[in-house]
Design a protein around this motif. Structure first.
Motif, PDB file in Angstrom:
ATOM      1  N   ALA A 176       0.817  -1.220   0.000  1.00 32.91           N
ATOM      2  CA  ALA A 176       0.000   0.000   0.000  1.00 32.91           C
ATOM      3  C   ALA A 176       0.846   1.264   0.000  1.00 32.91           C
ATOM      4  O   ALA A 176       0.355   2.330  -0.374  1.00 32.91           O
ATOM      5  CB  ALA A 176      -0.922   0.004   1.217  1.00 32.91           C
ATOM      6  N   PHE A 177       2.095   1.174   0.415  1.00 28.06           N
ATOM      7  CA  PHE A 177       2.935   2.372   0.480  1.00 28.06           C
ATOM      8  C   PHE A 177       3.801   2.532  -0.768  1.00 28.06           C
ATOM      9  O   PHE A 177       3.793   3.586  -1.393  1.00 28.06           O
ATOM     10  CB  PHE A 177       3.779   2.369   1.763  1.00 28.06           C
ATOM     11  N   ALA A 221       1.460  -6.679   9.464  1.00 29.56           N
ATOM     12  CA  ALA A 221       2.722  -6.653  10.229  1.00 29.56           C
ATOM     13  C   ALA A 221       3.314  -5.247  10.283  1.00 29.56           C
ATOM     14  O   ALA A 221       3.234  -4.488   9.315  1.00 29.56           O
ATOM     15  CB  ALA A 221       3.721  -7.613   9.598  1.00 29.56           C
ATOM     16  N   GLU A 222       3.923  -4.945  11.435  1.00 28.92           N
ATOM     17  CA  GLU A 222       4.507  -3.612  11.639  1.00 28.92           C
ATOM     18  C   GLU A 222       6.032  -3.644  11.643  1.00 28.92           C
ATOM     19  O   GLU A 222       6.680  -2.708  11.185  1.00 28.92           O
ATOM     20  CB  GLU A 222       4.070  -3.069  12.997  1.00 28.92           C
ATOM     21  N   ALA A 223       6.618  -4.708  12.223  1.00 28.29           N
ATOM     22  CA  ALA A 223       8.074  -4.735  12.402  1.00 28.29           C
ATOM     23  C   ALA A 223       8.779  -4.823  11.038  1.00 28.29           C
ATOM     24  O   ALA A 223       8.445  -5.695  10.219  1.00 28.29           O
ATOM     25  CB  ALA A 223       8.459  -5.928  13.267  1.00 28.29           C
ATOM     26  N   ILE A 249      -1.691  -3.958   1.161  1.00 28.99           N
ATOM     27  CA  ILE A 249      -1.418  -4.197   2.581  1.00 28.99           C
ATOM     28  C   ILE A 249      -0.356  -3.238   3.117  1.00 28.99           C
ATOM     29  O   ILE A 249       0.493  -2.737   2.375  1.00 28.99           O
ATOM     30  CB  ILE A 249      -0.995  -5.664   2.837  1.00 28.99           C
ATOM     31  N   GLY A 250      -0.417  -3.018   4.431  1.00 25.27           N
ATOM     32  CA  GLY A 250       0.563  -2.166   5.105  1.00 25.27           C
ATOM     33  C   GLY A 250       0.390  -2.334   6.604  1.00 25.27           C
ATOM     34  O   GLY A 250      -0.569  -2.983   7.051  1.00 25.27           O
ATOM     35  N   PRO A 251       1.280  -1.747   7.406  1.00 27.94           N
ATOM     36  CA  PRO A 251       1.178  -1.898   8.861  1.00 27.94           C
ATOM     37  C   PRO A 251      -0.192  -1.448   9.377  1.00 27.94           C
ATOM     38  O   PRO A 251      -0.598  -0.311   9.156  1.00 27.94           O
ATOM     39  CB  PRO A 251       2.300  -0.993   9.393  1.00 27.94           C
ATOM     40  N   ASP A 274      -8.216   8.626   7.390  1.00 31.01           N
ATOM     41  CA  ASP A 274      -7.352   9.501   6.578  1.00 31.01           C
ATOM     42  C   ASP A 274      -5.943   9.570   7.169  1.00 31.01           C
ATOM     43  O   ASP A 274      -4.952   9.520   6.438  1.00 31.01           O
ATOM     44  CB  ASP A 274      -7.957  10.911   6.497  1.00 31.01           C
ATOM     45  N   THR A 275      -5.871   9.658   8.494  1.00 27.60           N
ATOM     46  CA  THR A 275      -4.558   9.755   9.147  1.00 27.60           C
ATOM     47  C   THR A 275      -3.765   8.470   8.949  1.00 27.60           C
ATOM     48  O   THR A 275      -2.586   8.494   8.579  1.00 27.60           O
ATOM     49  CB  THR A 275      -4.734  10.024  10.664  1.00 27.60           C
ATOM     50  N   VAL A 276      -4.426   7.323   9.187  1.00 26.64           N
ATOM     51  CA  VAL A 276      -3.730   6.035   9.088  1.00 26.64           C
ATOM     52  C   VAL A 276      -3.211   5.803   7.664  1.00 26.64           C
ATOM     53  O   VAL A 276      -2.132   5.242   7.466  1.00 26.64           O
ATOM     54  CB  VAL A 276      -4.671   4.876   9.518  1.00 26.64           C
ATOM     55  N   PHE A 277      -3.970   6.260   6.666  1.00 16.05           N
ATOM     56  CA  PHE A 277      -3.577   6.018   5.274  1.00 16.05           C
ATOM     57  C   PHE A 277      -2.661   7.108   4.705  1.00 16.05           C
ATOM     58  O   PHE A 277      -2.288   7.056   3.528  1.00 16.05           O
ATOM     59  CB  PHE A 277      -4.816   5.825   4.383  1.00 16.05           C
ATOM     60  N   THR A 278      -2.276   8.084   5.537  1.00 20.19           N
ATOM     61  CA  THR A 278      -1.348   9.124   5.069  1.00 20.19           C
ATOM     62  C   THR A 278      -0.043   8.469   4.617  1.00 20.19           C
ATOM     63  O   THR A 278       0.493   7.605   5.303  1.00 20.19           O
ATOM     64  CB  THR A 278      -1.046  10.123   6.215  1.00 20.19           C
ATOM     65  N   GLY A 279       0.436   8.870   3.464  1.00 23.21           N
ATOM     66  CA  GLY A 279       1.716   8.330   2.966  1.00 23.21           C
ATOM     67  C   GLY A 279       1.556   7.113   2.080  1.00 23.21           C
ATOM     68  O   GLY A 279       2.542   6.617   1.519  1.00 23.21           O
TER      69      GLY A 279
END
Ligand code: FAD
Length: 397
Positions: free
Chosen positions: A81-82, A362-364, A209-211, A254-259
């Motif tokens: 997603a990024f 996943a975040e790490a 997908i993304g963190p 909106d905040t979570v999907f920034t970037g």
């Protein structure tokens, strides 16, 4: 009003309830479906059905209708997603159908529900009744009695609780709490022409997908509509405000999907913001039947939607129970054989959905690197992971 009959009573007229009603009717047994809503129907969003579901639709003889309204995608594609990079793809189409004996289809939920509803309405063995919010079920051995909120009482031989994640019938088996995932979904289908060209290949199902987030996109209703589901973990979630709409707000989305990359940003700008779906599941349970009562679909095994298998499991349940009703001398025997086969199977899928959620969200950085390296090395014809979900065929059990 007391309605006397020798029918099997299905509580809930969702996808699971209507499918088991069709199965029971196929065995020439009478069935009544009690739905709480004033009308039978589904929400205005899409649904993906893998071969373990479409095999059942084929057996029920409704696949021609599904072909008229469904979309048969070419690939399932996993995207970052990024970065916007393609991580992995699975080939669908002919090769998939050949492997599993049935196609992968994506469609509008109300179209799927209507196909099932129309088939039920045509059957002389099925009675469909609305405004029946079931409040109480009693198993007296010789008969079962179901009471609705409006005072209507229905009598039959057995009960199948297909009344979803907030099931009333499930309370006969367990007093468990639904598990809040702290994720919310925003979803809906909009005219494809409104979105413009920036949506990639219309023949593919995309999962970005993304963190702590993901986005799913695919066309429905022969490509006229485009379905999008945006899912993210809410930072503002707290148990005290779980029952309110103060967490997982559109502003937080909106905040979570920034970037995220341009295509994801474009998608978010089209997502409907009026209604949010907090995501819940439940822990697997080891009893789905007692006497003349059994559970089916989300009432038995509510799961997170990450593997797109919730409804598919309801189709498997219905097909297996139908088969047992044909083979066993009594409905009770059929219920027992059904629970024995279906509990381990559906519980596995239920817990696998949680694991898949951990993987895609996943975040790490080291986990993401490992995941993406594995994903990128996967061949699009490698069905090893998918076999265990899509490859289940009731007639082979
Ligand atoms: C965002 C999202 C995306 C999903 N995507 C997919 C996907 O792509 N593929 C897939 O296979 N699954 C998917 N699922 C899961 C799927 O939607 C469910 O597993 C499926 O709808 C379950 O069907 P059901 O008939 O068991 O329950 P439900 O659809 O919940 O139907 C239950 C019915 O019972 C009625 N009812 C409830 N209580 C009572 C009562 N007391 N008396 C009478 N009637 C009652 C309700 O009104 C409803 O009509 C998704 C879920 C979500 C949330």
């Amino acid at each position: 009003m007391m309605v006397m009959n020798e029918k099997i009573i299905v509580v809930g007229g969702g996808i699971g309830g209507l499918t088991i009603a069709l199965g029971i009717a196929k065995e020439k047994k009478s069935v009544i479906v009690l739905e709480q809503a004033p009308e039978f129907g589904e929400v205005g969003a899409g649904i993906q059905l893998a071969a373990n579901a479409t095999n059942v639709l084929q057996d029920l003889g409704v696949m021609d209708k599904i072909k008229e309204i469904g979309v048969f995608p070419n690939r399932l594609v996993l995207m970052d997603a990024f970065s916007g990079e393609e991580l992995s793809a699975l080939q669908l189409g002919e090769v998939y159908e050949k492997r599993y004996g049935a196609p992968y289809v994506v469609l509008h939920r109300s179209d799927l529900h209507k196909v099932l509803y129309d088939a039920c309405a045509e059957s002389e063995y099925i009675e469909l009744v609305t405004n029946q919010q079931v409040k109480n079920v009693v198993d007296e051995g010789e008969r079962v009695i179901v009471t609705s909120a409006n005072g209507d009482v229905h009598e039959g031989t057995s009960i199948i609780g297909a009344d979803g994640i907030w099931s009333e019938v499930r309370k006969q088996f367990v007093q468990d709490e639904a598990v809040c995932s702290e994720y919310v979904a925003y979803r809906g289908a909009i005219p494809t022409k409104e979105i413009g060209n920036d949506i990639g290949n219309l023949d593919d199902v995309y999962m970005w997908i993304g963190p702590n987030l993901h986005l799913v996109q695919y066309p429905v209703r022969k490509g006229e509509l485009y379905n999008q589901v945006v899912v993210f973990k809410s930072e503002s979630y707290r148990p005290e405000i779980e029952q309110t709409d103060q967490w997982g707000t559109p502003e937080e989305m909106d905040t979570v999907f920034t970037g995220t990359c341009d295509r994801v940003q474009h998608a978010i700008s089209f997502i409907q913001r009026q209604r949010r779906w907090p995501m819940y599941d439940r822990n697997p349970i080891d009893t789905w039947t007692k006497g003349n009562i059994a559970l089916l679909g989300d009432a038995a095994h509510p799961m997170l939607q990450y593997l797109a298998q919730g409804a598919c499991q309801a189709f498997e349940d219905a097909a297996y129970l139908t088969q047992q009703m044909k083979e066993k001398a009594t409905v009770q025997d059929a219920f027992e054989a059904y629970a024995e086969e279906r509990i381990p199977r559906a519980s596995f899928v239920q817990t696998s959905a949680r694991v898949w959620g951990e993987i895609i969200h996943a975040e790490a950085p080291e986990t993401i690197l490992l995941r993406d390296t594995i994903m990128k090395s996967r061949d699009s014809l490698d069905f090893t992971y998918i076999d265990q979900f899509h490859g289940y065929k009731v007639e082979e059990k």
